[in-house]
Design a protein around this motif. Structure first.
Motif, PDB file in Angstrom:
ATOM      1  N   LEU A   6      97.381  37.047  11.713  1.00  0.00           N
ATOM      2  CA  LEU A   6      96.244  37.439  10.884  1.00  0.00           C
ATOM      3  C   LEU A   6      94.963  36.738  11.314  1.00  0.00           C
ATOM      4  N   LEU A   7      95.070  35.471  11.720  1.00  0.00           N
ATOM      5  CA  LEU A   7      93.887  34.755  12.191  1.00  0.00           C
ATOM      6  C   LEU A   7      93.343  35.349  13.483  1.00  0.00           C
ATOM      7  N   ALA A   8      94.229  35.761  14.379  1.00  0.00           N
ATOM      8  CA  ALA A   8      93.769  36.385  15.623  1.00  0.00           C
ATOM      9  C   ALA A   8      92.962  37.639  15.316  1.00  0.00           C
ATOM     10  N   GLY A   9      93.462  38.468  14.435  1.00  0.00           N
ATOM     11  CA  GLY A   9      92.735  39.673  14.046  1.00  0.00           C
ATOM     12  C   GLY A   9      91.437  39.363  13.328  1.00  0.00           C
ATOM     13  N   ALA A  10      91.464  38.368  12.451  1.00  0.00           N
ATOM     14  CA  ALA A  10      90.259  38.001  11.707  1.00  0.00           C
ATOM     15  C   ALA A  10      89.179  37.466  12.644  1.00  0.00           C
ATOM     16  N   PHE A  11      89.564  36.670  13.629  1.00  0.00           N
ATOM     17  CA  PHE A  11      88.582  36.158  14.579  1.00  0.00           C
ATOM     18  C   PHE A  11      88.004  37.275  15.444  1.00  0.00           C
ATOM     19  N   ALA A  43     107.232  34.420   5.599  1.00  0.00           N
ATOM     20  CA  ALA A  43     106.616  33.141   5.269  1.00  0.00           C
ATOM     21  C   ALA A  43     105.180  33.132   5.796  1.00  0.00           C
ATOM     22  N   PRO A  44     104.249  32.653   5.002  1.00  0.00           N
ATOM     23  CA  PRO A  44     102.847  32.661   5.429  1.00  0.00           C
ATOM     24  C   PRO A  44     102.618  31.947   6.761  1.00  0.00           C
ATOM     25  N   ALA A  45     103.348  30.890   7.021  1.00  0.00           N
ATOM     26  CA  ALA A  45     103.177  30.161   8.276  1.00  0.00           C
ATOM     27  C   ALA A  45     103.542  31.023   9.482  1.00  0.00           C
ATOM     28  N   GLN A  46     104.463  31.967   9.299  1.00  0.00           N
ATOM     29  CA  GLN A  46     104.849  32.849  10.393  1.00  0.00           C
ATOM     30  C   GLN A  46     103.838  33.957  10.617  1.00  0.00           C
ATOM     31  N   ALA A  69      94.708  31.691  18.645  1.00  0.00           N
ATOM     32  CA  ALA A  69      95.604  32.148  17.571  1.00  0.00           C
ATOM     33  C   ALA A  69      96.660  33.101  18.121  1.00  0.00           C
ATOM     34  N   ASN A  70      96.286  33.932  19.073  1.00  0.00           N
ATOM     35  CA  ASN A  70      97.247  34.857  19.681  1.00  0.00           C
ATOM     36  C   ASN A  70      98.317  34.097  20.465  1.00  0.00           C
ATOM     37  N   VAL A  71      97.909  33.081  21.208  1.00  0.00           N
ATOM     38  CA  VAL A  71      98.876  32.259  21.943  1.00  0.00           C
ATOM     39  C   VAL A  71      99.811  31.549  20.966  1.00  0.00           C
ATOM     40  N   ALA A  72      99.265  31.058  19.856  1.00  0.00           N
ATOM     41  CA  ALA A  72     100.108  30.403  18.848  1.00  0.00           C
ATOM     42  C   ALA A  72     101.117  31.389  18.269  1.00  0.00           C
ATOM     43  N   ASP A  73     100.679  32.613  18.026  1.00  0.00           N
ATOM     44  CA  ASP A  73     101.577  33.642  17.512  1.00  0.00           C
ATOM     45  C   ASP A  73     102.677  33.959  18.522  1.00  0.00           C
ATOM     46  N   LEU A  74     102.304  34.116  19.782  1.00  0.00           N
ATOM     47  CA  LEU A  74     103.300  34.405  20.823  1.00  0.00           C
ATOM     48  C   LEU A  74     104.286  33.263  20.982  1.00  0.00           C
ATOM     49  N   ARG A  75     103.781  32.049  20.955  1.00  0.00           N
ATOM     50  CA  ARG A  75     104.667  30.879  21.086  1.00  0.00           C
ATOM     51  C   ARG A  75     105.654  30.822  19.930  1.00  0.00           C
ATOM     52  N   GLN A  76     105.176  31.115  18.738  1.00  0.00           N
ATOM     53  CA  GLN A  76     106.032  31.099  17.555  1.00  0.00           C
ATOM     54  C   GLN A  76     107.129  32.171  17.655  1.00  0.00           C
TER      55      GLN A  76
END
Length: 87
Positions: A45-50, A37-40, A77-84
């Motif tokens: 992807l945003l962390a890498g793009a930034f 799912a794109p939300a996951q 974005a990385n923290v959001a990814d880890l939290r998810q």
């Protein structure tokens, strides 16, 4: 070719590929409801793009607040990814 790969244009190409990847994954998921799912995937992807954008700005000679802000956003974005993924 070496000049292209050693300059900011290589970073631009990679950013364009990441953007195309986001669009392709979103369209595929909307059409089939299969895959990631794109939300996951978006925080990763945003962390890498930034990070790539920070590199691009740094190589282009922008002042430090601009690429520092990109690095901070990559961290968020990385923290959001880890939290998810943690849940």
């Amino acid at each position: 070719m070496i000049d292209f790969l050693s300059g900011v244009h290589a970073v631009d190409l990679i950013l364009a590929i990441v953007a195309a990847e986001i669009v392709a994954i979103t369209l595929y998921w909307q059409a089939t409801r299969r895959g990631i799912a794109p939300a996951q995937l978006l925080p990763n992807l945003l962390a890498g793009a930034f990070l790539l954008l920070a590199l691009r700005l740094s190589l282009s000679g922008y002042s430090w607040p601009w690429y520092t802000a990109c690095l901070a956003l990559a961290g968020v974005a990385n923290v959001a990814d880890l939290r998810q993924r943690w849940h």
